[in-house]
Design a protein around this motif. Sequence first.
Motif, PDB file in Angstrom:
ATOM      1  N   VAL A  25     -33.545 -61.915  86.990  1.00 29.79           N
ATOM      2  CA  VAL A  25     -32.954 -61.484  85.543  1.00 29.79           C
ATOM      3  C   VAL A  25     -31.030 -62.088  85.276  1.00 29.79           C
ATOM      4  N   ASP A  26     -31.300 -62.086  84.023  1.00 29.08           N
ATOM      5  CA  ASP A  26     -29.851 -62.857  83.706  1.00 29.08           C
ATOM      6  C   ASP A  26     -28.866 -62.318  83.512  1.00 29.08           C
ATOM      7  N   PRO A  27     -28.084 -61.601  84.618  1.00 30.46           N
ATOM      8  CA  PRO A  27     -27.179 -60.322  84.571  1.00 30.46           C
ATOM      9  C   PRO A  27     -25.967 -60.806  83.987  1.00 30.46           C
ATOM     10  N   LYS A  28     -26.238 -62.321  83.206  1.00 33.41           N
ATOM     11  CA  LYS A  28     -24.826 -62.068  82.838  1.00 33.41           C
ATOM     12  C   LYS A  28     -23.293 -62.814  83.793  1.00 33.41           C
ATOM     13  N   LEU A  29     -23.446 -63.270  84.775  1.00 32.11           N
ATOM     14  CA  LEU A  29     -22.251 -63.346  85.773  1.00 32.11           C
ATOM     15  C   LEU A  29     -21.001 -63.511  85.429  1.00 32.11           C
ATOM     16  N   PRO A  30     -20.205 -63.142  85.792  1.00 30.41           N
ATOM     17  CA  PRO A  30     -18.696 -63.846  85.402  1.00 30.41           C
ATOM     18  C   PRO A  30     -18.384 -65.078  85.813  1.00 30.41           C
ATOM     19  N   GLU A  31     -17.454 -65.509  84.626  1.00 28.80           N
ATOM     20  CA  GLU A  31     -17.238 -66.581  85.651  1.00 28.80           C
ATOM     21  C   GLU A  31     -15.607 -66.305  85.851  1.00 28.80           C
ATOM     22  N   GLY A  32     -14.971 -67.475  86.732  1.00 30.04           N
ATOM     23  CA  GLY A  32     -13.661 -67.981  86.512  1.00 30.04           C
ATOM     24  C   GLY A  32     -13.606 -66.384  87.932  1.00 30.04           C
ATOM     25  N   ARG A  77     -27.099 -61.956  98.113  1.00 28.49           N
ATOM     26  CA  ARG A  77     -27.942 -60.789  97.326  1.00 28.49           C
ATOM     27  C   ARG A  77     -29.226 -62.118  98.037  1.00 28.49           C
ATOM     28  N   LEU A  78     -30.381 -61.220  98.227  1.00 25.31           N
ATOM     29  CA  LEU A  78     -31.881 -61.751  98.148  1.00 25.31           C
ATOM     30  C   LEU A  78     -32.217 -61.903  96.486  1.00 25.31           C
ATOM     31  N   LEU A  79     -33.010 -63.284  96.363  1.00 27.47           N
ATOM     32  CA  LEU A  79     -34.042 -63.351  95.799  1.00 27.47           C
ATOM     33  C   LEU A  79     -35.177 -62.566  95.571  1.00 27.47           C
ATOM     34  N   GLU A  80     -35.283 -62.659  96.518  1.00 28.78           N
ATOM     35  CA  GLU A  80     -36.909 -62.676  96.523  1.00 28.78           C
ATOM     36  C   GLU A  80     -37.009 -61.470  97.906  1.00 28.78           C
ATOM     37  N   SER A  81     -37.891 -60.362  98.498  1.00 33.01           N
ATOM     38  CA  SER A  81     -38.290 -59.629  99.370  1.00 33.01           C
ATOM     39  C   SER A  81     -40.201 -59.643  99.540  1.00 33.01           C
ATOM     40  N   LYS A  82     -40.052 -59.654 100.800  1.00 29.68           N
ATOM     41  CA  LYS A  82     -41.723 -59.121 101.181  1.00 29.68           C
ATOM     42  C   LYS A  82     -41.789 -57.509 101.948  1.00 29.68           C
ATOM     43  N   HIS A 106     -18.072 -66.862 116.921  1.00 27.39           N
ATOM     44  CA  HIS A 106     -19.331 -65.680 117.002  1.00 27.39           C
ATOM     45  C   HIS A 106     -20.379 -65.551 115.759  1.00 27.39           C
ATOM     46  N   VAL A 107     -21.356 -64.902 116.090  1.00 23.71           N
ATOM     47  CA  VAL A 107     -22.914 -65.459 115.546  1.00 23.71           C
ATOM     48  C   VAL A 107     -22.794 -63.937 114.915  1.00 23.71           C
ATOM     49  N   LEU A 108     -22.998 -63.788 113.279  1.00 23.18           N
ATOM     50  CA  LEU A 108     -23.468 -62.470 113.070  1.00 23.18           C
ATOM     51  C   LEU A 108     -24.370 -62.780 111.797  1.00 23.18           C
ATOM     52  N   GLN A 109     -25.137 -62.027 112.698  1.00 20.33           N
ATOM     53  CA  GLN A 109     -27.277 -61.993 112.271  1.00 20.33           C
ATOM     54  C   GLN A 109     -26.569 -61.260 110.375  1.00 20.33           C
ATOM     55  N   VAL A 110     -27.441 -61.600 109.097  1.00 20.63           N
ATOM     56  CA  VAL A 110     -27.604 -61.003 108.247  1.00 20.63           C
ATOM     57  C   VAL A 110     -29.486 -60.478 107.907  1.00 20.63           C
ATOM     58  N   ARG A 111     -29.325 -59.291 108.013  1.00 16.59           N
ATOM     59  CA  ARG A 111     -30.759 -58.808 108.049  1.00 16.59           C
ATOM     60  C   ARG A 111     -30.634 -57.812 106.802  1.00 16.59           C
ATOM     61  N   GLU A 112     -31.982 -58.175 105.876  1.00 15.65           N
ATOM     62  CA  GLU A 112     -32.503 -57.508 105.005  1.00 15.65           C
ATOM     63  C   GLU A 112     -32.318 -56.199 104.957  1.00 15.65           C
ATOM     64  N   ARG A 113     -31.525 -55.519 103.780  1.00 13.33           N
ATOM     65  CA  ARG A 113     -31.318 -54.212 103.652  1.00 13.33           C
ATOM     66  C   ARG A 113     -31.140 -53.110 104.589  1.00 13.33           C
ATOM     67  N   LEU A 114     -30.002 -54.068 105.949  1.00 12.20           N
ATOM     68  CA  LEU A 114     -28.866 -53.806 106.319  1.00 12.20           C
ATOM     69  C   LEU A 114     -27.950 -54.264 105.902  1.00 12.20           C
ATOM     70  N   GLU A 115     -28.188 -55.710 106.041  1.00 11.97           N
ATOM     71  CA  GLU A 115     -26.129 -56.501 105.487  1.00 11.97           C
ATOM     72  C   GLU A 115     -26.601 -57.426 104.024  1.00 11.97           C
ATOM     73  N   ILE A 116     -27.534 -57.761 103.939  1.00 14.48           N
ATOM     74  CA  ILE A 116     -27.770 -58.093 102.511  1.00 14.48           C
ATOM     75  C   ILE A 116     -29.748 -57.557 101.913  1.00 14.48           C
ATOM     76  N   ILE A 118     -32.483 -56.864  98.071  1.00 12.81           N
ATOM     77  CA  ILE A 118     -32.953 -57.426  96.265  1.00 12.81           C
ATOM     78  C   ILE A 118     -32.514 -56.486  95.708  1.00 12.81           C
ATOM     79  N   LEU A 119     -31.775 -56.600  94.378  1.00 16.69           N
ATOM     80  CA  LEU A 119     -31.284 -55.276  93.528  1.00 16.69           C
ATOM     81  C   LEU A 119     -32.642 -55.522  92.669  1.00 16.69           C
ATOM     82  N   PRO A 120     -33.033 -54.277  91.900  1.00 16.76           N
ATOM     83  CA  PRO A 120     -34.090 -53.640  92.006  1.00 16.76           C
ATOM     84  C   PRO A 120     -34.347 -54.266  90.026  1.00 16.76           C
TER      85      PRO A 120
END
Length: 120
Positions: A25-32, A77-82, A106-116, A118-120
Amino acid sequence: MADLPDYAPLELGGVANAPASLLPVDPKLPEGPIAFHGLPFTFGTGDEALIAGGGDRMNPVSIPVGRSATWIVAAHRLLESKLMEGDPVGRPIADWVLQFAGGGEHVLQVRERLEIGILP
């Protein structure tokens, strides 16, 4: 935007590869330049508004910091979730690999629903 000398947005112009229209959904992202919760961010424009990958993994992206940093804050953010199809909470989505000037990393894992997520 308030001047916060301890915080500065990183330059993403060399790695941004997707337009804002990629979002469901185009949320009209800000620019700049813009501040979120008082922290400065800079949004790209046109076809270079976002950094996006396809499928389960994308090619690595290198974002030079070029200065000492205590914190790195990402607006992502995620675009899709399963999740609703049975995927577990905490599924690895991406890795942030922080490479330090002294040669360590140093490796940091990005996990769904914890660090990232989707937006409803």
